[in-house]
Design an enzyme around this catalytic site. Structure first.
Site, PDB file in Angstrom:
ATOM      1  CB  SER A   1     -14.490  64.478  30.010  1.00 61.54           C
ATOM      2  OG  SER A   1     -14.598  65.869  30.001  1.00 61.54           O
ATOM      3  N   PRO A   2     -13.128  65.160  27.106  1.00 56.71           N
ATOM      4  CG  PRO A   2     -13.433  67.121  25.880  1.00 56.71           C
ATOM      5  CD  PRO A   2     -14.049  66.274  26.941  1.00 56.71           C
TER       6      PRO A   2
ATOM      7  CD  GLN B   1     -12.073  70.193  24.054  1.00 59.73           C
ATOM      8  OE1 GLN B   1     -10.965  69.718  24.262  1.00 59.73           O
ATOM      9  NE2 GLN B   1     -12.851  70.663  25.026  1.00 59.73           N
TER      10      GLN B   1
ATOM     11  CE1 TYR C   1      -4.717  75.205  27.128  1.00 59.82           C
ATOM     12  CE2 TYR C   1      -6.888  74.285  27.538  1.00 59.82           C
ATOM     13  CZ  TYR C   1      -5.513  74.242  27.701  1.00 59.82           C
ATOM     14  OH  TYR C   1      -4.934  73.238  28.435  1.00 59.82           O
TER      15      TYR C   1
ATOM     16  NE  ARG D   1     -15.267  70.668  28.630  1.00 58.97           N
ATOM     17  CZ  ARG D   1     -14.743  69.691  29.373  1.00 58.97           C
ATOM     18  NH1 ARG D   1     -13.468  69.729  29.737  1.00 58.97           N
ATOM     19  NH2 ARG D   1     -15.454  68.658  29.752  1.00 58.97           N
TER      20      ARG D   1
ATOM     21  NE  ARG E   1     -10.098  64.168  37.750  1.00 49.97           N
ATOM     22  CZ  ARG E   1     -10.282  64.886  38.839  1.00 49.97           C
ATOM     23  NH1 ARG E   1      -9.264  65.132  39.625  1.00 49.97           N
ATOM     24  NH2 ARG E   1     -11.484  65.364  39.136  1.00 49.97           N
TER      25      ARG E   1
HETATM   26  C1  LIG Z   1      -5.277  64.137  31.641  1.00 53.90           C
HETATM   27  C2  LIG Z   1      -6.344  65.141  31.396  1.00 53.90           C
HETATM   28  C3  LIG Z   1      -6.377  65.847  30.207  1.00 53.90           C
HETATM   29  C4  LIG Z   1      -7.395  66.767  29.949  1.00 53.90           C
HETATM   30  N1  LIG Z   1      -7.458  67.376  28.737  1.00 53.90           N
HETATM   31  C5  LIG Z   1      -8.533  68.139  28.407  1.00 53.90           C
HETATM   32  C6  LIG Z   1      -8.738  68.614  27.101  1.00 53.90           C
HETATM   33  O1  LIG Z   1      -7.978  68.313  26.186  1.00 53.90           O
HETATM   34  N2  LIG Z   1      -9.798  69.408  26.861  1.00 53.90           N
HETATM   35  C7  LIG Z   1     -10.690  69.732  27.846  1.00 53.90           C
HETATM   36  O2  LIG Z   1     -11.642  70.467  27.601  1.00 53.90           O
HETATM   37  N3  LIG Z   1     -10.532  69.259  29.102  1.00 53.90           N
HETATM   38  C8  LIG Z   1      -9.495  68.463  29.385  1.00 53.90           C
HETATM   39  N4  LIG Z   1      -9.389  67.919  30.639  1.00 53.90           N
HETATM   40  C9  LIG Z   1     -10.437  68.204  31.630  1.00 53.90           C
HETATM   41  C10 LIG Z   1     -11.460  67.066  31.647  1.00 53.90           C
HETATM   42  O3  LIG Z   1     -12.168  67.001  30.408  1.00 53.90           O
HETATM   43  C11 LIG Z   1     -12.490  67.269  32.768  1.00 53.90           C
HETATM   44  O4  LIG Z   1     -13.185  68.484  32.536  1.00 53.90           O
HETATM   45  C12 LIG Z   1     -11.852  67.314  34.144  1.00 53.90           C
HETATM   46  O5  LIG Z   1     -10.858  66.304  34.266  1.00 53.90           O
HETATM   47  C13 LIG Z   1     -12.890  67.121  35.250  1.00 53.90           C
HETATM   48  O6  LIG Z   1     -13.550  65.892  35.128  1.00 53.90           O
HETATM   49  P1  LIG Z   1     -13.236  64.624  36.106  1.00 53.90           P
HETATM   50  O7  LIG Z   1     -13.427  65.093  37.498  1.00 53.90           O
HETATM   51  O8  LIG Z   1     -14.231  63.572  35.688  1.00 53.90           O
HETATM   52  O9  LIG Z   1     -11.813  64.190  35.845  1.00 53.90           O
HETATM   53  C14 LIG Z   1      -8.367  67.014  30.918  1.00 53.90           C
HETATM   54  C15 LIG Z   1      -8.296  66.310  32.122  1.00 53.90           C
HETATM   55  C16 LIG Z   1      -7.344  65.373  32.363  1.00 53.90           C
HETATM   56  C17 LIG Z   1      -7.358  64.619  33.664  1.00 53.90           C
END
Ligand SMILES: Cc1cc2nc3c(=O)[nH]c(=O)nc-3n(C[C@H](O)[C@H](O)[C@H](O)COP(=O)(O)O)c2cc1C
Ligand SMILES: Cc1cc2nc3c(=O)[nH]c(=O)nc-3n(C[C@H](O)[C@H](O)[C@H](O)COP(=O)(O)OP(=O)(O)OC[C@H]3O[C@@H](n4cnc5c(N)ncnc54)[C@H](O)[C@@H]3O)c2cc1C
Length: 778
Positions: free
Chosen positions: A424-425, A502, A583, A631, A725
């Site tokens: 994921s981004p 993204q 955003y 998204r 994560r």
């Molecule tokens: C350090 C970090 C940076 C993130 N940056 C972005 C981002 O740049 N763009 C985005 O759409 N989501 C971002 N997210 C959200 C993640 O893509 C994801 O949707 C969210 O962490 C939930 O997934 P998980 O439970 O597997 O961590 C970020 C999450 C983390 C932890």
């Protein structure tokens, strides 16, 4: 004590017999408005755990009940002309009447007084009682006398259902789905004695009314159901139990829970029990189980504290505390299952093929995972996986195991992913002037070699003032494009993974510090002016953005288009438009952050106008053989904000505009949000959008192991699983998870280890096998 149970259902009878058995000196009466040995209802479903509890407290009645049980293991689904079966599901059932008669007999044997044909109006009719149990069912008169005390919370669910029975015997728990010109009907069918099966028919309110069923009498309802399910009934009739007071008419399920479970009426204590205090939907099993468990708990409290009247207040308090937790847990599990049946016609029945439909049904409570299904019925799952793989063009030779669903390829436009795991981004805040450097190369390169089919870079900002922080990646100049190209080239040369970029604009959440210096905290120096849909700061100490005018919109649109043009030169495989998390584009979609009065605010159409224009500007540039995902924040988690209903509308608009995938995230739009976190908590949004809008989706959020991912993909709740994560903790998450479930089944193509690392693979597998087998020497 003098105890009176008002209502001789499972709750009242079982409590009476337990208390009499534990302390024969109690004087106990059960007052029932029906005649002796006369009751309504068809089969009652019980679990092994409930039976164990009953056996501990009264083996005599448990043994008789056990002997009368019907046990069945199979679930059969009849759908679109197919009959599909899976085994290993283990239920026991007994006729409700049979069970109550056993309890009545046991009460008599123990010396409980049973009074029949007395309709009690009020708890005050028993002035000599020390304790009154209001076990008088869902419409409890006693509960209704004290609404301000018991504070019942009653939720009327939208579906209509009718309890019927039939003499046709079914050897599996059978679900039968039938479509009419007005919508879908389903029946839940289970045999509960040697001559009878329960046959519950359910449909939505719209379908019910479209057929004019609100004007049907019982005979017309039965005739309708007999005709609809004629093939399944094979000539047998459906019968109603007209003697039941509420009749066998069409009902809405009432989900009930009371805040307080007991009360002193000025004369004695009154406690609610069974359906009088809570209900559980038939999709998960019977309310009888809850009623029995209530009775056991209150009896247990008296046994623990003492059987004198002085113990009553403490016993009732202990009873309420203990049972509330358990009932909340069961009502929660029941809700997922119940909601599945409420939306099945609209969401799944038309969208899914029979096998996937059955998978979705079996995992409807989201408590049964993929490998658990394998334990229940490995052959069924093997057939399912084989069919799923074949659908994606993977033929598995006989004798070879099929790959689990996550490890099948996924194709969209000209892009084919080797598996359905996506990194994921994730913003890394480590860029200089928006340029991806060595850190990004190593970071994304490692994750690509770690087995994910698709690796997304972080939000890449379309102009300097579109950045969240000074450390964010950008794509507004050629140097930045070269930085990205170096990563894409490396990944393509060294792994089968594909790469996504993204594109985003921070809007009102821009000009903030990097995460480790304070997430969302405004920069003290070096910031830049912000723009947004409306002039609302994100936090109280955030800078206030300027509400965008048409000129700003044209500029931002052009910046996105230019970024897309640069993205083409990087060789990336997929673009994502970031319309989530508060955003810039998300701030247009949400009514919380978009207060505009012009054609860019107000209705869904207006709020989506600018994000759609941006989407169109990049779609026009991005090569037509390459896909674009969008998204969305599918829930703002704040009153007045977007909900999944709105997300469905926006997803349909982006689909119409040419989006290929919706990436279903949520939140981060409004700082006062209250998200409800949990395992796979955003997956229901993906499920809904995928199957109601008819567009491929990405599920994301708290997907933490491959078993969850497999069940999401297999059930058709998403096409890809984005994992964020866990990929920070383990770049090779996909390879490691694949080994955990048996990489041999998955095949090299879906999860290739880098050839340089192959000697680590065998050892990793052997160590894992050793760790899971305690008998092997370390
Ligand atoms: C350090 C970090 C940076 C993130 N940056 C972005 C981002 O740049 N763009 C985005 O759409 N989501 C971002 N997210 C959200 C993640 O893509 C994801 O949707 C969210 O962490 C939930 O997934 P998980 O439970 O597997 O961590 C970020 C999450 C983390 C932890
Ligand atoms: C139409 C219908 C059919 C059902 N069929 C099934 C089924 O087949 N299988 C299943 O598991 N569950 C069934 N249920 C659910 C089931 O009734 C309850 O979840 C479960 O029985 C709870 O037990 P209880 O003792 O709390 O309530 P109930 O079983 O409802 O018992 C309440 C008792 O109180 C009596 N009563 C009510 N008011 C008074 C009064 N004022 N004075 C005296 N007596 C009174 C009633 O006659 C009844 O016998 C059905 C529910 C309905 C509405």
């Amino acid at each position: 004590m003098r105890i009176v149970c008002i209502g001789g259902g499972a709750a009242g009878l079982y409590f009476a017999l337990l208390m009499k058995k534990l302390h024969p000196a109690h004087q106990i009466t059960v007052v029932e408005r029906n005649r002796a040995y006369d009751t309504f209802g068809w089969g009652v479903v019980m679990s092994d755990a409930t039976m164990d509890g009953m056996r501990r407290w009264d083996p005599e009645s448990a043994d008789v009940i056990q002997q009368a049980f019907n046990h069945w293991d199979d679930v059969e689904v009849r759908f679109k002309g197919q009959r599909m079966r899976s085994s290993g599901h283990g239920f026991v059932g007994i006729g409700r009447k049979k069970m109550l008669n056993i309890l009545q007999e046991r009460c008599e044997t123990l010396g409980v007084e049973l009074v029949f044909q007395r309709d009690v109006e009020s708890d005050l009719e028993f002035p000599d009682a020390d304790l009154i149990i209001a076990s008088d069912g869902i419409n409890s008169k006693i509960r209704n006398r004290y609404p301000e005390v018991f504070k019942p919370d009653l939720l009327v669910r939208p579906n209509r259902y009718i309890w019927l029975g039939t003499k046709k015997l079914f050897d599996a728990f059978t679900f039968d789905f039938r479509r009419t010109e007005h919508g879908w009907f389903q029946s839940h069918i289970y045999k509960f004695d040697d001559t009878t099966s329960t046959f519950i028919v359910e449909t939505t309110e719209e379908t019910f009314r479209a057929h004019g069923m609100d004007r049907f009498d019982q005979d017309q309802s039965i005739a309708f159901c007999e005709a609809l399910f004629a093939e399944t009934l094979a000539g047998e009739k459906l019968v109603t139990n007209a003697r039941h007071l509420r009749g066998s008419a069409w009902l809405n399920f009432n989900r009930l829970i009371c805040e307080t479970w007991h009360h002193h009426n000025g004369n004695c204590h009154v406690a609610l029990m069974g359906d009088a205090v809570h209900t559980a939907h038939f999709a998960i099993g019977s309310g009888t189980k809850l009623a029995v468990d209530d009775a056991i708990e209150l009896a247990r409290q008296f046994d623990r504290i003492g059987h004198g009247a002085a113990a009553i207040p403490a016993a009732l308090e202990g009873y309420q505390t203990a049972r509330k937790v358990d009932v909340a847990r069961i009502q929660n599990a029941a809700r997922n299952a119940m909601e599945w049946f409420e939306v099945v016609g609209r969401r799944y029945a038309d969208a899914l093929e029979p096998e996937q439909f059955m998978y979705s049904l079996l995992t409807r409570s989201q408590r049964i995972g993929h490998e658990n299904l394998r334990l229940r019925d490995g052959d069924w799952l093997d057939r399912f996986e084989r069919g799923f793989a074949l659908r994606d063009g993977v033929t598995v030779p006989d004798g070879q195991s099929p790959p689990p669903p996550v490890f099948t390829p996924f194709g969209i436009r000209n892009l084919t992913l080797a598996n359905r795991v996506m990194v994921s981004p994730m913003a890394m805040y480590s860029a200089q002037d928006g340029v991806a450097g060595d850190f990004h190369l190593v970071h994304l390169g490692a994750r690509a070699m770690g087995g994910a089919g698709l690796v997304f870079g972080e939000m890449t900002c379309v102009s300097p003032d579109a950045r969240i922080t000074p450390g964010c990646l950008g794509l507004w100049n050629k140097e930045q494009a070269s930085g990205w190209k170096r990563i894409v080239d490396f990944i393509h040369a060294n792994s089968p993974a594909k790469v996504g970029i993204q594109l985003g604009h921070a809007g009102r959440k821009g000009a903030t510090k990097v995460a480790w210096e304070g997430i969302d905290q405004p920069l003290e120096t070096g910031g830049w002016p912000l723009v947004s849909a409306s002039a609302l700061p994100y936090l109280s100490n955030s800078a206030t953005p300027r509400a965008m005018d048409r000129g700003d919109m044209e500029q931002v649109k052009a910046a996105f288009a230019w970024a897309a043009e640069l993205a083409v030169t990087t060789g990336a495989d997929l673009l994502e438009l970031h319309c989530a998390h508060g955003y810039l584009l998300s701030s247009f979609l949400s009514p919380l952050t978009n207060r505009r009065q012009d054609e860019y605010g107000g209705s869904h159409e207006n709020r989506a106008r600018f994000p759609l224009a941006v989407f169109q500007s990049i779609r026009a540039i991005w090569p037509s053989h390459k896909p674009i995902s969008v998204r969305l924040s599918c829930h703002d988690w704040f009153p007045g904000g977007n909900t999944p209903d709105d997300a469905v509308i926006f997803a349909a608009m982006f689909k119409e505009a040419g989006a290929d995938l919706i990436d279903c995230s949520s939140g981060q739009v409004w700082s006062g949000e209250s998200p409800v976190y949990g395992r796979m908590f955003q997956t229901p949004f993906s499920d809904r959008i995928r199957n109601e809008v008819g567009i491929p989706t990405i599920a994301v959020g708290a997907i933490s192991d491959i078993d969850q991912a497999n069940s999401i993909i297999a059930a058709g709740r998403a096409d890809l699983c984005a994992v964020a994560r866990p990929h920070l903790a383990d770049p090779a998450w996909t390879l490691h998870e694949a080994v955990r479930i048996g990489a041999a089944r998955i095949g090299e193509k879906a999860t290739p280890w880098p050839r340089q690392y192959l000697s680590g693979k065998g050892q990793y597998e052997a160590n894992l096998a050793r760790a899971s087998d305690p008998t092997r020497a370390r």
